[in-house]
Scaffold this active site. Structure first.
Site, short mmCIF file in Angstrom:
data_model
loop_
_atom_site.label_atom_id
_atom_site.label_comp_id
_atom_site.label_asym_id
_atom_site.label_seq_id
_atom_site.Cartn_x
_atom_site.Cartn_y
_atom_site.Cartn_z
N PRO A 2 27.47 24.92 2.21
CA PRO A 2 28.70 24.55 1.52
C PRO A 2 28.43 24.43 0.02
O PRO A 2 27.47 23.79 -0.39
CB PRO A 2 29.07 23.19 2.11
CG PRO A 2 28.32 23.10 3.39
CD PRO A 2 27.09 23.91 3.21
N LYS A 34 27.56 19.12 8.03
CA LYS A 34 26.35 19.91 7.81
C LYS A 34 25.35 19.05 7.04
O LYS A 34 25.74 18.13 6.32
CB LYS A 34 26.67 21.18 7.02
CG LYS A 34 27.56 22.13 7.82
CD LYS A 34 27.59 23.51 7.24
CE LYS A 34 28.47 24.40 8.11
NZ LYS A 34 28.37 25.79 7.76
#
Length: 115
Positions: A2, A34
């Site tokens: 990300p 994540k």
């Protein structure tokens, strides 16, 4: 992987930038689910920017991720980042746009290859 890229017309000193980077990194990892070791955040301050024909404090963000984002997550991410920007830079949530992009792994490079 990300990646959150933020731009604002507000000047951002090194201390405030460090706080924003840390807070956004933690929020993105927590909300997307994540590991924070995969998250990248950047902030660019003092960017010439107009929003609604005004140069009052404003910001724009883009979050790119391989999965982990979508209708159930994007609103939470938008609220979390908006809260950080309002707290640290006095950019109200009504003067902040964020774009979300879910990409395929083969369209994102890292370490000399793709995911």
């Amino acid at each position: 992987m990300p990646t959150l890229i933020l731009s604002t017309n507000v000047p951002v000193d090194a201390v405030v930038a460090a706080d924003i980077l840390k807070d956004c990194s933690k929020a993105v990892a927590r909300i997307i689910g994540k590991p924070e070791s995969y998250v990248m955040v950047s902030i660019n301050g003092s960017v010439p920017m107009s929003f609604a024909a005004s140069e009052e404090p404003a910001a724009y963000g883009e979050l790119v991720s391989i999965g982990g984002i979508g209708p159930g997550v994007n609103g939470k991410l938008s609220a979390a980042v908006a809260e950080i920007l309002e707290t640290k830079l006095s950019v109200t949530s009504s003067r902040f746009y964020i774009k979300f992009e879910d990409v395929k792994g083969n369209n994102f490079g890292f370490n000399g290859s793709t995911f």
